[in-house]
Scaffold this active site. Sequence first.
Site, mmCIF file in Angstrom:
data_model
loop_
_atom_site.group_PDB
_atom_site.id
_atom_site.type_symbol
_atom_site.label_atom_id
_atom_site.label_comp_id
_atom_site.label_asym_id
_atom_site.label_seq_id
_atom_site.Cartn_x
_atom_site.Cartn_y
_atom_site.Cartn_z
ATOM 1 N N ASP A 1 0.840 -1.205 0.000
ATOM 2 C CA ASP A 1 0.000 0.000 0.000
ATOM 3 C C ASP A 1 0.877 1.260 0.000
ATOM 4 O O ASP A 1 1.968 1.253 0.575
ATOM 5 C CB ASP A 1 -0.896 -0.021 1.243
ATOM 6 N N ASN B 1 -10.740 -3.113 -6.020
ATOM 7 C CA ASN B 1 -9.955 -2.121 -6.782
ATOM 8 C C ASN B 1 -10.568 -1.790 -8.155
ATOM 9 O O ASN B 1 -10.210 -0.790 -8.772
ATOM 10 C CB ASN B 1 -8.503 -2.584 -6.989
HETATM 11 C C1 FPP Z 1 -2.197 0.149 -3.178
HETATM 12 O O1 FPP Z 1 -1.637 1.450 -3.149
HETATM 13 C C2 FPP Z 1 -1.652 -0.584 -4.289
HETATM 14 C C3 FPP Z 1 -2.389 -1.168 -5.278
HETATM 15 C C4 FPP Z 1 -3.860 -1.118 -5.319
HETATM 16 C C5 FPP Z 1 -1.741 -1.852 -6.400
HETATM 17 C C6 FPP Z 1 -0.535 -2.673 -6.055
HETATM 18 C C7 FPP Z 1 0.319 -2.736 -7.253
HETATM 19 C C8 FPP Z 1 1.667 -2.676 -7.259
HETATM 20 C C9 FPP Z 1 2.474 -2.694 -6.044
HETATM 21 C C10 FPP Z 1 2.453 -2.602 -8.511
HETATM 22 C C11 FPP Z 1 2.222 -3.646 -9.477
HETATM 23 C C12 FPP Z 1 2.489 -5.005 -8.988
HETATM 24 C C13 FPP Z 1 2.586 -6.021 -9.830
HETATM 25 C C14 FPP Z 1 2.714 -7.389 -9.313
HETATM 26 C C15 FPP Z 1 2.600 -5.789 -11.267
HETATM 27 P P1 FPP Z 1 -2.611 2.685 -3.322
HETATM 28 O O2 FPP Z 1 -2.707 2.978 -4.784
HETATM 29 O O3 FPP Z 1 -3.922 2.409 -2.681
HETATM 30 O O4 FPP Z 1 -1.845 3.796 -2.571
HETATM 31 P P2 FPP Z 1 -2.516 5.004 -1.726
HETATM 32 O O5 FPP Z 1 -3.261 4.376 -0.591
HETATM 33 O O6 FPP Z 1 -1.323 5.790 -1.273
HETATM 34 O O7 FPP Z 1 -3.392 5.761 -2.664
#
Ligand code: FPP
Length: 249
Positions: free
Chosen positions: A19, A67
């Site tokens: 996250d 998501n």
């Molecule tokens: C949460 O951070 C992250 C995600 C919903 C996506 C996770 C994806 C990756 C780590 C990169 C891609 C991975 C692969 C395996 C290709 P957020 O976007 O909710 O962050 P925030 O809470 O700061 O907005």
Amino acid sequence: MSGESNTKPNPTHIGVIMDGNGRWAKQRGHSRPRGHKEGAKATRAIIDACQELGIRYLTLYAFSAENWNRPDIEVKALMELLELFLNRETKTLIKKRVRLHAIGRIDELPDRARKALKKAIDATAEFDDWHLTLALNYSSRNEVLDAAKAFAQAITDGKISPNTLDWGDFSKHLYTAELPDPDLIIRTSGETRISNFLLMQSAYAEFYFTETLWPDFGKEQLQEAIACYRNRERRFGKTGEQIATQSPA
Ligand code: FPP
């Protein structure tokens, strides 16, 4: 620690809620997809670090069933990133003898990502020493529903009896049937929620929450999480006295 060496074992299986990509990007004036791109770099680094530290099972929460509710442009960027990641990393996974698994409602992923995923899973199917699992379109509640449907079908087909149902039978129908339960669940970015991730499997897991945003999480931070885990007393329902006197496994 007191300076005594800690003889408690490393976790066998670590689950990670990656996250903070969005906040990482915002802090730098970048777009959210740019944050995910940096997150993918951290993902590569953590796969290597797990192998270096002898962690055999790593499960990463890469895309939750919830998501899909994000803006279309971000969902599209995440699916493209997944496809790119799989196409680029498969060779490395093969070289490092890492078996790839996926958990979640995989048939609902866009075609291109689903095909890239299947190709990578098939290409690494022979390996058994290291296991990387991507949770994609994953929701623990959906997983329980899917397992309940499969279980009900097995009863209808006369293959099992509901009267003798135990957790061992039921858990064979979870997406994670081939994996051990996680020992340690890490969540980055300061949020202290589980967000529908491995709810059943983490019944006895230890939890580690860190303020570090996912793109900044590397081997050093992983080592800190593992050190913290090794200082915990895992009792599995027993008393502290019982644990202290039991002979090592
Ligand atoms: C949460 O951070 C992250 C995600 C919903 C996506 C996770 C994806 C990756 C780590 C990169 C891609 C991975 C692969 C395996 C290709 P957020 O976007 O909710 O962050 P925030 O809470 O700061 O907005």
